[in-house]
Design a protein around this motif. Structure first.
Motif, short mmCIF file in Angstrom:
data_model
loop_
_atom_site.label_atom_id
_atom_site.label_comp_id
_atom_site.label_asym_id
_atom_site.label_seq_id
_atom_site.Cartn_x
_atom_site.Cartn_y
_atom_site.Cartn_z
N LEU A 45 1.41 -10.57 1.82
CA LEU A 45 0.12 -10.31 1.06
C LEU A 45 -0.85 -9.26 1.81
N ILE A 46 -0.80 -9.40 3.20
CA ILE A 46 -1.87 -8.59 4.05
C ILE A 46 -1.47 -7.03 3.98
N PHE A 47 -0.43 -6.83 4.16
CA PHE A 47 0.25 -5.50 4.23
C PHE A 47 0.05 -4.73 2.61
N ALA A 48 0.09 -5.79 1.41
CA ALA A 48 0.10 -5.53 0.22
C ALA A 48 -1.52 -5.12 -0.12
N PHE A 49 -2.46 -5.68 0.46
CA PHE A 49 -3.68 -5.54 0.49
C PHE A 49 -4.09 -4.23 0.95
N ILE A 50 -3.28 -3.81 2.28
CA ILE A 50 -3.66 -2.51 2.89
C ILE A 50 -2.94 -1.42 1.92
N VAL A 51 -1.86 -1.67 1.33
CA VAL A 51 -1.17 -0.49 0.23
C VAL A 51 -2.35 -0.40 -0.76
N VAL A 52 -2.81 -1.70 -1.33
CA VAL A 52 -3.80 -1.22 -2.40
C VAL A 52 -5.14 -0.47 -2.16
N VAL A 53 -5.62 -0.90 -1.14
CA VAL A 53 -6.89 0.02 -0.55
C VAL A 53 -6.51 1.52 -0.14
N ILE A 54 -5.07 1.76 0.34
CA ILE A 54 -4.90 3.10 0.54
C ILE A 54 -4.64 3.88 -0.65
N GLY A 55 -3.78 2.94 -1.49
CA GLY A 55 -3.48 3.63 -2.65
C GLY A 55 -4.66 3.73 -3.84
N GLY A 56 -5.56 3.18 -3.75
CA GLY A 56 -6.76 3.35 -4.62
C GLY A 56 -6.67 2.10 -5.61
N MET A 57 -7.97 1.23 -5.76
CA MET A 57 -7.76 0.04 -6.51
C MET A 57 -7.54 0.09 -7.97
N GLY A 58 -6.63 -0.35 -8.56
CA GLY A 58 -6.49 0.13 -10.00
C GLY A 58 -5.33 0.95 -10.42
N SER A 59 -4.82 1.66 -9.39
CA SER A 59 -3.84 2.62 -9.67
C SER A 59 -2.41 2.22 -9.21
N VAL A 60 -1.70 2.15 -9.97
CA VAL A 60 -0.26 1.68 -10.15
C VAL A 60 0.67 2.95 -9.10
N LEU A 61 0.04 4.05 -9.72
CA LEU A 61 1.17 5.15 -8.98
C LEU A 61 0.26 5.31 -7.70
N GLY A 62 -0.84 4.97 -7.38
CA GLY A 62 -1.35 5.19 -5.93
C GLY A 62 -0.55 4.07 -5.26
#
Lengths: 296, 270, 353
Positions: free
Chosen positions: A229-246
């Motif tokens: 989960l923690i790495f997933a959080f990091i992925v979410v922040v890097i990719g931009g929240m709300g963006s699947v492609l990000g």
């Protein structure tokens, strides 16, 4: 050369897991503003439900279609739990963002404890089809099939999600809601129905990640969700929240970086590089790579 | 004092109680021909008393214009009617639509019931195409695309373009178009000409005029040329309270009054 | 106003409570059901000292969460820097305890300033996620055992030879108790002074509406960084006390779960109140400890499996209580107090004409 291929495939396999967890997390956060700490619980539910089904559900097993059925059972379990969490626990706190985070924090603590009570704190060996342990030769490298399974599964989920966001009415509502939730309600749409839906979708993807991580790591433990989960959080922040492609792009970047640095540097250095990458991206683009927009 | 013109000196705003009394008088005067009746509406946001007992009515046809200087609470009034008061705020008082109390009902239900909202700053979904913006706004099985594309042919030409790449005027047309697709009882439109080029202002005003023939409008507008063209009744808000109500023509015909209420020179056009 | 005993008590009860707690080791009272031995037995003192340390840690965390409105998920990092920093300097390098503690706290403060400066560039939930990520680096470093410093999963036992005699051995638990009490007292006083100061009022302004602070011409970023750094140094200091109490460091102190636990304590106690977080920290730690015993007790074992399983997990019980508290007691225990006062006033005051 073959090492690089193997490292790349392994890194992409890891990225696949991150993406499966992060895509739901990202949609839930982008649309409903809920930072969902219980998302790791959905993953664990998926993993344990699959594990249980493989041993107990009639027709399910640890190989062939039986295993598919077991995974399906796990995904359904994760979906149901996620939808229930939204309906029962998140919805009454509508738009009270901090309280919603707190509830998911409580849920993640209690949920892991409940899993420990039910299945013990120690890792359980996970049933995995024998073919996933075989290797194929890919560009001169011997690549275990389980990694390819992860990558294919993530690609399928990515395709389904993008198609859903692009071509369905609810997909449209979700994309619009990520941009400006208030305006969606001002067009006469009850956006809360979409909340339940993104929780369910996120739960399904996380549960699938749980089942597949069981295959990949060979075991399942109550805390396995938390570390992913923690790495997933990091992925979410890097990719931009709300963006699947990000999320997909960020997952690949994080997975590869982590894998390569951990291999060529000292163990653990890759994890730290990932956090450094996060810091750099945030200083450069505070809204993440994709900004706040659901890409379709 | 003539009927329909009750000025309160600005800077000496009437209290909530007299506002309610005014509203009662209004009700007597208009004799139930009003569609929306706002009475003693107060809004507090983060401890600030933004609206302090606002009362007015919206006629069942034509355009009612909500006027006032910047920051007096015009947008807050529209948003409060629609249940869009932020979470750190609260709206009290009464808002009746056709006799039915609607204050506190969820926004989406009000919009479904026929309150079309065109917000300040357009609020089109920048990441969605024009067609998707319109599709999202459909609330009926028979959306009136003929009307919308008739008013704004530009929208049908640019259907596949992302709304974020439209000009300000085109975005405003899209924002109006989203609402006009559906049957409405009342349109709530917030500063539709803000920041637009003069030529586009005229286009938007024309569209509003045509829309208003079919459905009553409560319009927040700063551009007095547009007000002059559209306004039936005018409601002037100052410091969170109603400072003047009456026919729009009368307000604009009286430069001293306009100047004191709106701090603008009406004679100069827009 | 005349100083009746009641008004004096109302005003000085924290001091009175502090003195009472300081004198507690001299009493041999036994409270059956709450503590296994008499209150001044080493076992009970150890539990009480842990409660006090976490009371102080929760209060320090509340400086961020309840008083400045910053939701950090990486607070464990600074606590762990206090624990591991001191431990490593004493055990691996043979530093005397005071110097090691000082260096560890200074180091933690420096790191907090640097990381806070980065994390505070973003706002709201993004800030929470960045602190979570930074905290995770700490957890990873501890687990990977760089250079054999942290002992990895095994943790690092504190070398007693490097410690002053007064903190060594079971008979000296009472000194650790007093140390923990002193830590708690220090945190409470510091937070109180901060809250009364102009800076503290800016913190409260940041929590309520950041834009208004900006309008006043003050730089929100700087004040948030001050709050973040101060809160982190208090956590590092708490880490030193905890290290002595636990006689070693374990990887758990760096985990994100520890931060979440602090958050739970603060919310249970009442964020932004003077003693709520302390109360939450004390009560949570105590319950965590007691429920662990309770979970293994015959009473629970005799229950049917469906109940006995979860009930034997303290975190299940506490997590559930926490969730219920978020729904039904939004102000925490402290809020409960004011609510009861309001009810009492409503009941006792004569009806107005």
């Amino acid at each position: 050369m073959s090492t690089i291929v193997l490292m790349t495939v392994t890194g992409l396999g890891l990225a696949a897991l991150y993406f499966l967890v992060a895509s739901g997390l990202s949609l839930v956060f982008g649309l409903a503003d809920v930072l969902n700490f219980a998302h790791g619980l959905f993953l664990s539910v998926g993993a344990y439900a699959t594990w249980w089904a493989a041993g107990n559900l009639p027709g399910a097993g640890s190989d062939g279609w039986g295993f598919v059925l077991a995974v399906l059972f796990g995904v359904v379990a994760g979906t149901v739990v996620a939808a229930l969490v939204e309906l029962v626990m998140i919805r009454p706190l509508y738009s009270r963002t901090i309280e919603q985070v707190l509830v998911t924090v409580g849920l993640s603590l209690a949920g892991v404890a409940a899993l420990q009570a039910g299945f013990g704190a120690d890792p359980r060996p996970f049933p995995r089809p024998s073919w996933t342990q075989q290797v194929v030769t890919l560009a001169g490298a011997r690549v275990p099939l389980d990694r390819l399974l992860l990558i294919v599964a993530a690609l399928v989920v990515l395709g389904l999600l993008l198609a859903f966001l692009r071509w369905t009415r609810y997909g449209l509502i979700i994309r619009a809601g990520v941009e400006n939730r208030e305006m969606v309600t001002a067009l006469g749409i009850d956006v809360r129905k979409a909340f339940t839906l993104v929780f369910a979708i996120g739960g399904a993807a996380a549960a699938l990640a749980g089942a597949l991580s069981g295959v990949y790591f060979g075991s399942v433990s109550p805390t396995s969700g938390a570390s992913l989960l923690i790495f997933a959080f990091i992925v979410v922040v890097i990719g931009g929240m709300g963006s699947v492609l990000g999320s997909a792009v960020a997952a690949v970047a994080v997975g590869l970086l982590q894998q390569f640095v951990n291999y060529y540097g000292t163990s653990g250095a890759g994890d730290i590089c990932v956090v450094a990458l996060l810091a750099v991206v945030l200083l450069w683009r505070p809204a993440g790579l994709a900004g706040k927009a659901a890409t379709a | 004092m003539t009927a329909g013109e009750r000025a309160t000196a600005p800077g000496k705003p009437n209290t909530g109680r007299t506002a309610t009394a005014d509203a009662a008088q209004d009700a007597d005067r208009t004799g139930g021909s009003s569609l929306l009746r706002v009475a003693d509406l107060s809004v507090r946001i983060a401890g600030l008393h933004i609206l302090q007992g606002v009362s007015f009515e919206v006629a069942s046809s034509g355009v009612t214009v909500l006027l006032g200087r910047n920051g007096v609470g015009k947008s807050t009034t529209l948003r409060a009617i629609l249940g869009l008061t932020p979470r750190n705020g609260a709206a009290t008082g009464s808002v009746r639509l056709g006799g039915e109390e609607i204050l506190g009902r969820p926004t989406h239900a009000l919009v479904k019931a026929g309150l079309g909202f065109v917000p300040e700053d357009r609020c089109v979904f920048a990441g969605l195409t024009v067609a998707e913006n319109l599709r999202l706004a459909e609330r009926t099985d028979t959306p009136d695309y003929d009307l919308v594309f008739g008013l704004f042919p530009e929208l049908s030409k640019r259907a596949k373009q992302r709304a974020g790449s439209l000009s300000g005027g085109q975005q405003q047309m899209l924002s109006l178009g989203r609402v006009l697709l559906n049957p409405n009882k009342l349109l709530l439109i917030d500063e539709p000409t803000k920041g637009l080029a003069p030529k586009v202002v005229t286009e938007v005003a024309e569209a509003l005029e045509r829309a208003a023939q079919a459905v009553p409008v409560l319009l927040v507008e700063q551009n007095l040329a547009v007000v002059r063209r559209l306004a039936g009744d005018a409601v002037v808000i100052a410091a969170g309270q109603v400072a003047w109500t009456g026919p729009g023509e009368r307000l604009l015909a009286d430069p001293a009054l306009t100047k004191s209420l709106l701090a603008v020179n009406a004679a100069g056009g827009h | 106003m005349t100083a009746t005993p009641l008004t004096l008590l109302k005003r000085y009860w924290p001091v009175a409570a502090f003195v009472a707690l300081a004198l507690l080791p001299y009493s041999g009272i036994t409270i059956p059901g709450l503590f296994d031995g008499p209150l001044n037995s080493p076992g009970a003192l150890q539990v009480l000292a842990l409660c006090l340390v976490f009371g102080g840690l929760a209060a320090g965390y509340d400086l961020l969460f309840g008083r400045t409105g910053l939701l950090s998920f990486g607070h464990a990092l600074y606590f762990a820097l206090g624990v591991y920093g001191t431990d490593i300097l004493v055990t691996k390098y043979g530093y005397p305890l005071p110097l090691a503690a000082l260096l560890a706290v200074l180091f933690a403060t420096t790191i907090a300033t640097a990381l806070g400066a980065v994390a505070l560039r973003v706002h709201g939930i993004a800030f929470s996620m960045v602190t979570l990520a930074f905290g995770q680096v700490g957890a990873i470093l501890v687990a990977r055992d760089p250079g054999g410093l942290t002992g990895g999963e095994e943790g690092l036992a504190l070398n007693a030879a490097g410690l002053p005699d007064m903190f060594v051995g079971v008979v000296n638990t009472v000194n650790l108790y007093w140390l923990a009490l002193a830590y708690l007292g220090l945190v409470v006083v510091v937070l109180h002074r901060v809250a009364q100061s102009p800076t503290g009022r800016v913190f409260a302004g940041l929590r309520d509406d950041e834009r208004r602070v900006g309008v006043l011409g003050l730089d929100p970023y700087r004040f948030k960084l001050v709050s973040f750094t101060l809160s982190s140094s208090l956590a590092a200091l708490g880490g030193v006390v905890y290290l002595l109490l636990a006689a070693g460091a374990s990887p758990h102190v760096a985990s994100s779960d520890l931060t979440l636990t602090l958050l739970v304590m603060v919310v249970l106690g009442g964020p932004g109140t003077r003693f709520g977080p302390v109360l939450g920290g004390v009560l949570f730690t105590y319950l965590d400890h007691r429920l662990t015993d309770f979970g293994g007790s015959d009473a629970v074992d005799s229950l049917p499996g469906v109940l006995a399983g979860p009930l034997s997990q303290p975190l299940f019980v506490l997590g559930t209580i926490f969730i219920l508290a978020v729904y039904f007691f939004p102000g925490g225990l402290a809020g409960l107090g004011t609510r009861l006062t309001a009810v009492r006033r409503a009941v006792t005051s004569p009806p107005r004409p």
